[in-house]
Write an enzyme that holds these catalytic residues in place. Sequence first.
Site, PDB file in Angstrom:
ATOM      1  N   ASP A 137       0.846  -1.191   0.000  1.00  0.00           N
ATOM      2  CA  ASP A 137       0.000   0.000   0.000  1.00  0.00           C
ATOM      3  C   ASP A 137       0.882   1.242   0.000  1.00  0.00           C
ATOM      4  O   ASP A 137       1.788   1.377   0.824  1.00  0.00           O
ATOM      5  CB  ASP A 137      -0.913   0.006   1.227  1.00  0.00           C
ATOM      6  CG  ASP A 137      -2.035   1.019   1.102  1.00  0.00           C
ATOM      7  OD1 ASP A 137      -2.449   1.310  -0.037  1.00  0.00           O
ATOM      8  OD2 ASP A 137      -2.516   1.512   2.135  1.00  0.00           O
ATOM      9  N   ARG A 153       1.006  17.539  12.939  1.00  0.00           N
ATOM     10  CA  ARG A 153       2.254  18.314  12.954  1.00  0.00           C
ATOM     11  C   ARG A 153       2.078  19.763  12.506  1.00  0.00           C
ATOM     12  O   ARG A 153       3.057  20.507  12.455  1.00  0.00           O
ATOM     13  CB  ARG A 153       3.294  17.625  12.039  1.00  0.00           C
ATOM     14  CG  ARG A 153       3.717  16.251  12.509  1.00  0.00           C
ATOM     15  CD  ARG A 153       4.759  15.641  11.596  1.00  0.00           C
ATOM     16  NE  ARG A 153       4.245  15.382  10.254  1.00  0.00           N
ATOM     17  CZ  ARG A 153       3.590  14.289   9.901  1.00  0.00           C
ATOM     18  NH1 ARG A 153       3.361  13.330  10.801  1.00  0.00           N
ATOM     19  NH2 ARG A 153       3.169  14.112   8.678  1.00  0.00           N
ATOM     20  N   GLU A 213     -10.902   3.915   3.661  1.00  0.00           N
ATOM     21  CA  GLU A 213      -9.971   4.683   2.844  1.00  0.00           C
ATOM     22  C   GLU A 213     -10.275   4.421   1.373  1.00  0.00           C
ATOM     23  O   GLU A 213     -10.300   3.272   0.928  1.00  0.00           O
ATOM     24  CB  GLU A 213      -8.514   4.311   3.162  1.00  0.00           C
ATOM     25  CG  GLU A 213      -8.043   4.812   4.516  1.00  0.00           C
ATOM     26  CD  GLU A 213      -6.566   4.609   4.753  1.00  0.00           C
ATOM     27  OE1 GLU A 213      -6.029   5.274   5.651  1.00  0.00           O
ATOM     28  OE2 GLU A 213      -5.950   3.786   4.034  1.00  0.00           O
ATOM     29  N   GLU A 215      -9.365   4.188  -2.279  1.00  0.00           N
ATOM     30  CA  GLU A 215      -8.134   3.958  -3.032  1.00  0.00           C
ATOM     31  C   GLU A 215      -8.420   3.291  -4.378  1.00  0.00           C
ATOM     32  O   GLU A 215      -9.505   2.763  -4.615  1.00  0.00           O
ATOM     33  CB  GLU A 215      -7.167   3.063  -2.246  1.00  0.00           C
ATOM     34  CG  GLU A 215      -6.762   3.598  -0.890  1.00  0.00           C
ATOM     35  CD  GLU A 215      -5.552   2.884  -0.310  1.00  0.00           C
ATOM     36  OE1 GLU A 215      -4.738   2.349  -1.098  1.00  0.00           O
ATOM     37  OE2 GLU A 215      -5.418   2.853   0.929  1.00  0.00           O
ATOM     38  N   ASP A 247      -9.217   0.315   1.865  1.00  0.00           N
ATOM     39  CA  ASP A 247      -8.226  -0.221   2.801  1.00  0.00           C
ATOM     40  C   ASP A 247      -8.632   0.207   4.207  1.00  0.00           C
ATOM     41  O   ASP A 247      -8.192   1.239   4.725  1.00  0.00           O
ATOM     42  CB  ASP A 247      -6.833   0.303   2.445  1.00  0.00           C
ATOM     43  CG  ASP A 247      -5.737  -0.500   3.127  1.00  0.00           C
ATOM     44  OD1 ASP A 247      -5.936  -1.707   3.340  1.00  0.00           O
ATOM     45  OD2 ASP A 247      -4.690   0.086   3.437  1.00  0.00           O
ATOM     46  N   ARG A 251      -8.053   3.501  13.377  1.00  0.00           N
ATOM     47  CA  ARG A 251      -7.228   4.677  13.666  1.00  0.00           C
ATOM     48  C   ARG A 251      -6.666   4.660  15.086  1.00  0.00           C
ATOM     49  O   ARG A 251      -5.513   5.060  15.313  1.00  0.00           O
ATOM     50  CB  ARG A 251      -8.042   5.952  13.455  1.00  0.00           C
ATOM     51  CG  ARG A 251      -8.596   6.130  12.037  1.00  0.00           C
ATOM     52  CD  ARG A 251      -7.509   6.289  11.012  1.00  0.00           C
ATOM     53  NE  ARG A 251      -8.074   6.562   9.687  1.00  0.00           N
ATOM     54  CZ  ARG A 251      -7.357   6.602   8.572  1.00  0.00           C
ATOM     55  NH1 ARG A 251      -6.056   6.369   8.620  1.00  0.00           N
ATOM     56  NH2 ARG A 251      -7.934   6.847   7.412  1.00  0.00           N
ATOM     57  N   GLN A 254      -3.913   2.092  15.383  1.00  0.00           N
ATOM     58  CA  GLN A 254      -2.748   2.555  14.634  1.00  0.00           C
ATOM     59  C   GLN A 254      -1.967   3.617  15.398  1.00  0.00           C
ATOM     60  O   GLN A 254      -0.725   3.607  15.406  1.00  0.00           O
ATOM     61  CB  GLN A 254      -3.194   3.109  13.275  1.00  0.00           C
ATOM     62  CG  GLN A 254      -2.048   3.570  12.387  1.00  0.00           C
ATOM     63  CD  GLN A 254      -2.512   3.942  10.985  1.00  0.00           C
ATOM     64  OE1 GLN A 254      -3.623   3.611  10.579  1.00  0.00           O
ATOM     65  NE2 GLN A 254      -1.676   4.634  10.240  1.00  0.00           N
ATOM     66  N   TYR A 258       1.972   2.296  15.729  1.00  0.00           N
ATOM     67  CA  TYR A 258       2.717   2.501  14.484  1.00  0.00           C
ATOM     68  C   TYR A 258       4.172   2.926  14.672  1.00  0.00           C
ATOM     69  O   TYR A 258       4.981   2.818  13.747  1.00  0.00           O
ATOM     70  CB  TYR A 258       1.987   3.491  13.578  1.00  0.00           C
ATOM     71  CG  TYR A 258       2.239   4.945  13.864  1.00  0.00           C
ATOM     72  CD1 TYR A 258       3.150   5.670  13.083  1.00  0.00           C
ATOM     73  CD2 TYR A 258       1.579   5.616  14.883  1.00  0.00           C
ATOM     74  CE1 TYR A 258       3.379   7.016  13.325  1.00  0.00           C
ATOM     75  CE2 TYR A 258       1.802   6.951  15.136  1.00  0.00           C
ATOM     76  CZ  TYR A 258       2.702   7.647  14.347  1.00  0.00           C
ATOM     77  OH  TYR A 258       2.931   8.978  14.598  1.00  0.00           O
ATOM     78  N   LYS A 267      -4.140  -2.269  10.170  1.00  0.00           N
ATOM     79  CA  LYS A 267      -4.369  -2.299   8.727  1.00  0.00           C
ATOM     80  C   LYS A 267      -4.459  -3.708   8.153  1.00  0.00           C
ATOM     81  O   LYS A 267      -4.693  -3.857   6.950  1.00  0.00           O
ATOM     82  CB  LYS A 267      -3.226  -1.560   8.023  1.00  0.00           C
ATOM     83  CG  LYS A 267      -3.089  -0.110   8.409  1.00  0.00           C
ATOM     84  CD  LYS A 267      -4.191   0.753   7.843  1.00  0.00           C
ATOM     85  CE  LYS A 267      -4.045   0.917   6.352  1.00  0.00           C
ATOM     86  NZ  LYS A 267      -5.087   1.791   5.794  1.00  0.00           N
ATOM     87  N   THR A 271      -8.994  -5.654   3.577  1.00  0.00           N
ATOM     88  CA  THR A 271      -8.897  -4.716   2.455  1.00  0.00           C
ATOM     89  C   THR A 271      -9.874  -5.203   1.389  1.00  0.00           C
ATOM     90  O   THR A 271      -9.737  -6.330   0.896  1.00  0.00           O
ATOM     91  CB  THR A 271      -7.471  -4.670   1.874  1.00  0.00           C
ATOM     92  OG1 THR A 271      -6.564  -4.261   2.896  1.00  0.00           O
ATOM     93  CG2 THR A 271      -7.394  -3.721   0.699  1.00  0.00           C
ATOM     94  N   THR A 363      -4.859   6.706   0.078  1.00  0.00           N
ATOM     95  CA  THR A 363      -6.147   7.387   0.113  1.00  0.00           C
ATOM     96  C   THR A 363      -6.182   8.568  -0.844  1.00  0.00           C
ATOM     97  O   THR A 363      -5.278   9.406  -0.854  1.00  0.00           O
ATOM     98  CB  THR A 363      -6.457   7.872   1.533  1.00  0.00           C
ATOM     99  OG1 THR A 363      -6.354   6.759   2.427  1.00  0.00           O
ATOM    100  CG2 THR A 363      -7.843   8.460   1.620  1.00  0.00           C
ATOM    101  N   GLU A 377     -10.435  12.579   7.831  1.00  0.00           N
ATOM    102  CA  GLU A 377     -10.350  13.928   7.277  1.00  0.00           C
ATOM    103  C   GLU A 377     -11.686  14.657   7.413  1.00  0.00           C
ATOM    104  O   GLU A 377     -11.719  15.849   7.749  1.00  0.00           O
ATOM    105  CB  GLU A 377      -9.956  13.860   5.809  1.00  0.00           C
ATOM    106  CG  GLU A 377      -8.568  13.310   5.567  1.00  0.00           C
ATOM    107  CD  GLU A 377      -8.346  12.999   4.104  1.00  0.00           C
ATOM    108  OE1 GLU A 377      -7.908  13.889   3.370  1.00  0.00           O
ATOM    109  OE2 GLU A 377      -8.633  11.846   3.695  1.00  0.00           O
TER     110      GLU A 377
END
Length: 433
Positions: A137, A153, A213, A215, A247, A251, A254, A258, A267, A271, A363, A377
Amino acid sequence: MAPLPSWLPIPSDSHFSLSNLPFGIITSKYWPTQRRPAIAIGNHVLDLHAFSQQEGFSSLPELSPHLSVFTEPTLNAFASLGQPIHRSVRQYIHDVFSISTHHPNILRDNPELRKAAVLPKHETKTHLPMQIGDYTDFFAGINHAFNVGTMFRGPANALQPNYTHLPVGYHGRASSVVISGTRIRRPSGQILLDPAAEPKAPTFGPCRRLDMELELGCFLCKGNELGEPIKIREASENVFGYVLMNDWSARDIQTWEYVPLGPFNAKNFGTSISAWIVTPDALSPFLVQKLENKSPTLQYLKEDESSVYDIQLEVDLVTADGGTTTISKVSAKNLLWSFPQMIAHHSAGGCNMRVGDLLGSGTISGKGKGELGSLLEMNQGGKKEIMLAGMDVRKFLKDGDTVVIRGACGEEGEMVGFGQCEGRIESAIVYEG
């Protein structure tokens, strides 16, 4: 291929016009336990096993040494024949079904073969089209990467320094790739309920922030030897075709797991992909330029041609009581990196790709509010509720929710589409003791 009328009735709004002719795997009421290669045409499918066994390809002599590929339960053997053969088969089937066919005796005027090989789609069931050896992915949707990076961030550091220099990716789990319509079990895992607490102590339980997601998936028809990279100028020849992909993402699991090696259980639980593989030839009229990359591209990733597609994608969220809301509409052109670039980068260190390998785009989001490819999002990291039909709301997926992805290009009567990619959420397993 220019669109032509067919002697087989094809609804004008069908994703599977004569301009498409995608490949898949079916079982039918005639052969309920035998998986067979097939082509989707309007509201019908052409059983390629039956068609080939009863001399349907008799006017395509170049295929005669390879007819056994249509007795296989997956498309891997057919895919491995390469793009020139895929092209010849599609062109031949296009002619066979055209109203002005040069081969009327093959199928149009052959009721026995029509009965055996041209099946109503509702009397068939689709299955995974390929035996998937490996699944990777990528993260090529820059708008999604920027949106999510901004949450953690800030906008100044939303994208990592490497993002515009290479197609970022990670190795997924091929065994949990499933066909559209397969139900998805809510995963359980370690969750950090209070990120601010010290010391940090996770709990174990069902995912509370389950996401989708949007994709595209890409199946390969050609590989390379270990230690021999695939050059960018040849990478497009390795593509068999494309599918829609969801996918699914946990959250909260993760977020805790992660660091430092990336997502794992968040994940690998499922899928979903659509059933019909749409070829590069079918999509070629819809090639467009990918998003501008303001960083210089290294030579091994430089392309000479456009290599992303203006596929119109839509996502519906259907609640358990049947309420349906279209939560996203976006074009698949919103990618910074193309699949040929992903292939070239994936193999640059000598990794050997294989027939049936699956690549995910990452995504796909646009820049508008209605063009986002994930709930994360849409809800701004869990801060905002998403309004649904019937005054319902969501932040993340509930048990019983169904996500339906659609994608198509072109005008009515000559549409090139994927059908849909659908998955319904089931409750998590209850752990005892």
